[in-house]
Scaffold this active site. Structure first.
Site, PDB file in Angstrom:
ATOM      1  N   TYR A 104       0.824  -1.215   0.000  1.00 11.81           N
ATOM      2  CA  TYR A 104       0.000   0.000   0.000  1.00 11.81           C
ATOM      3  C   TYR A 104       0.854   1.261   0.000  1.00 11.81           C
ATOM      4  O   TYR A 104       0.451   2.299  -0.518  1.00 11.81           O
ATOM      5  CB  TYR A 104      -0.942  -0.030   1.202  1.00 11.81           C
ATOM      6  CG  TYR A 104      -2.239   0.716   0.991  1.00 11.81           C
ATOM      7  CD1 TYR A 104      -2.978   0.550  -0.171  1.00 11.81           C
ATOM      8  CD2 TYR A 104      -2.741   1.570   1.966  1.00 11.81           C
ATOM      9  CE1 TYR A 104      -4.180   1.218  -0.361  1.00 11.81           C
ATOM     10  CE2 TYR A 104      -3.946   2.238   1.788  1.00 11.81           C
ATOM     11  CZ  TYR A 104      -4.650   2.053   0.624  1.00 11.81           C
ATOM     12  OH  TYR A 104      -5.836   2.720   0.443  1.00 11.81           O
ATOM     13  N   LYS A 117      -3.583   8.151   3.001  1.00 10.37           N
ATOM     14  CA  LYS A 117      -4.785   7.880   3.796  1.00 10.37           C
ATOM     15  C   LYS A 117      -4.605   8.352   5.239  1.00 10.37           C
ATOM     16  O   LYS A 117      -5.564   8.824   5.868  1.00 10.37           O
ATOM     17  CB  LYS A 117      -5.121   6.393   3.767  1.00 10.37           C
ATOM     18  CG  LYS A 117      -5.619   5.892   2.422  1.00 10.37           C
ATOM     19  CD  LYS A 117      -6.947   6.535   2.024  1.00 10.37           C
ATOM     20  CE  LYS A 117      -7.534   5.895   0.786  1.00 10.37           C
ATOM     21  NZ  LYS A 117      -8.782   6.548   0.339  1.00 10.37           N
TER      22      LYS A 117
END
Length: 255
Positions: free
Chosen positions: A154, A161
Site C-alpha cells: 500500500y 490515507k
C-alpha cells in the site's frame, strides 16, 4: 417521501463502475429518499452510463479535484440540479504506480505529491468548494483504509490515507462551528477497480476473510455504503472527526 435520507441533497464523487462503493452509496441514498448529483473525471461518458443504472438517472458534473477552475465552478454547476447540499461523499484516491506495490523507498516526490494532492488535500478542497451550498446539519463523508498500520504494497497510498484521516479531524474542527460534520468510513479490502490497480493487493484478501470476526466479503460494497448513509443522515448529529470501521472487526484484532 420516506427513508433515512428523505429530502436530502447529496453530491457523490468517485463512481467509476457499478462495483465502486460510491455507486452503492448513490443507489442506497436514492432508495432512501435522497436526490443525488454525481461527479466524474476523465471518462465522463462511462460515469454517465453507470449513472443511468441507478434507480433514478442522476446528473453528472465534470470535476477534477486538482483543478482550481473546476473547484471554483462546482457550486454553480450543482445549483443547476439542486438548490443546495446536505451531504458530500468523497470517494477519491489515486497514486502513481511508483508509489505502490513495494516502491515506497524509490518513489519520487513528484509522484508522492500527486498521491497526496488527489487522495488527501482534495478532501478539504471538495468540502470548501461545496461549502457555499451547505448549512448547519450538513455532513461530509470520506472513505479510508485503516492508516494506523503499515500495509504491504500500500506504501504511499497508506501515507496519503493517514493524511486524509488527519485532514478529516481538522475539517471537523474548522467546520464544526458552522454545524457541518466530517467523518470517515474505513472499509475492509474490496475488489474494486481502485484495489485492482494496486500490485499485490490480493495479499490482504485471504487474511481478511480468514480472520475478521464477522467474516468479510470482498465483493459486497453495501456494508460500507450503509455506514456512509448513516453518517449522512440526521442520526449522528453530534458525531464528527470520527472514523467508523466497516471491516468485519479485523481492525480490533492483534497482529
Amino acid at each position: 417521501m420516506s427513508g433515512l435520507l428523505a429530502g436530502k441533497r447529496l453530491l457523490v464523487t468517485g463512481v467509476i463502475t457499478d462495483q465502486s462503493i460510491a455507486f452503492s452509496v448513490a443507489r442506497l441514498a436514492q432508495q432512501n429518499g435522497a436526490q443525488v448529483v454525481l461527479t466524474g473525471f476523465g471518462r465522463l461518458s462511462l460515469v454517465e452510463r453507470f449513472a443511468k443504472r441507478l434507480p433514478e438517472p442522476a446528473p453528472v458534473i465534470e470535476l477534477d479535484v486538482t483543478n482550481a477552475d473546476h473547484l471554483a465552478g462546482l457550486a454553480d454547476k450543482v445549483r443547476e440540479h439542486v438548490d443546495g447540499l446536505d451531504g458530500v461523499v468523497h470517494s477519491i484516491g489515486f497514486a502513481p504506480q511508483s508509489c505502490l506495490g513495494g516502491g515506497f523507498l524509490d518513489a519520487p516526490w513528484e509522484d508522492v505529491a500527486t498521491a497526496v494532492h488527489v487522495s488527501t488535500y482534495s478532501y478539504k478542497s471538495l468540502a470548501m468548494a461545496a461549502l457555499p451550498l451547505m448549512g448547519a446539519g450538513s455532513s461530509v463523508v470520506g472513505l479510508t483504509f485503516d492508516a494506523t498500520k503499515a500495509w504491504p504494497v500500500y506504501d504511499w497510498m497508506g501515507v496519503a490515507k493517514a493524511g486524509l484521516e488527519s485532514a478529516s479531524r481538522y475539517l471537523a474542527l474548522h467546520l464544526g462551528p458552522k454545524g457541518i460534520r466530517s467523518n470517515l468510513v474505513s472499509a475492509g479490502p474490496l475488489r474494486t477497480m481502485a484495489a485492482r490497480s494496486i500490485p499485490g493487493f490480493e495479499q490482504f484478501e485471504q487474511t481478511w476473510t480468514d480472520r475478521a470476526p464477522l467474516g468479510w466479503s470482498l465483493t459486497d460494497q453495501e456494508p460500507a455504503a450503509r455506514a456512509c448513509l448513516a453518517l449522512l443522515s440526521d442520526w449522528f448529529p453530534a458525531t464528527t472527526g470520527e472514523i467508523i470501521h466497516v471491516d468485519g472487526g479485523y481492525h480490533a484484532l492483534g497482529a
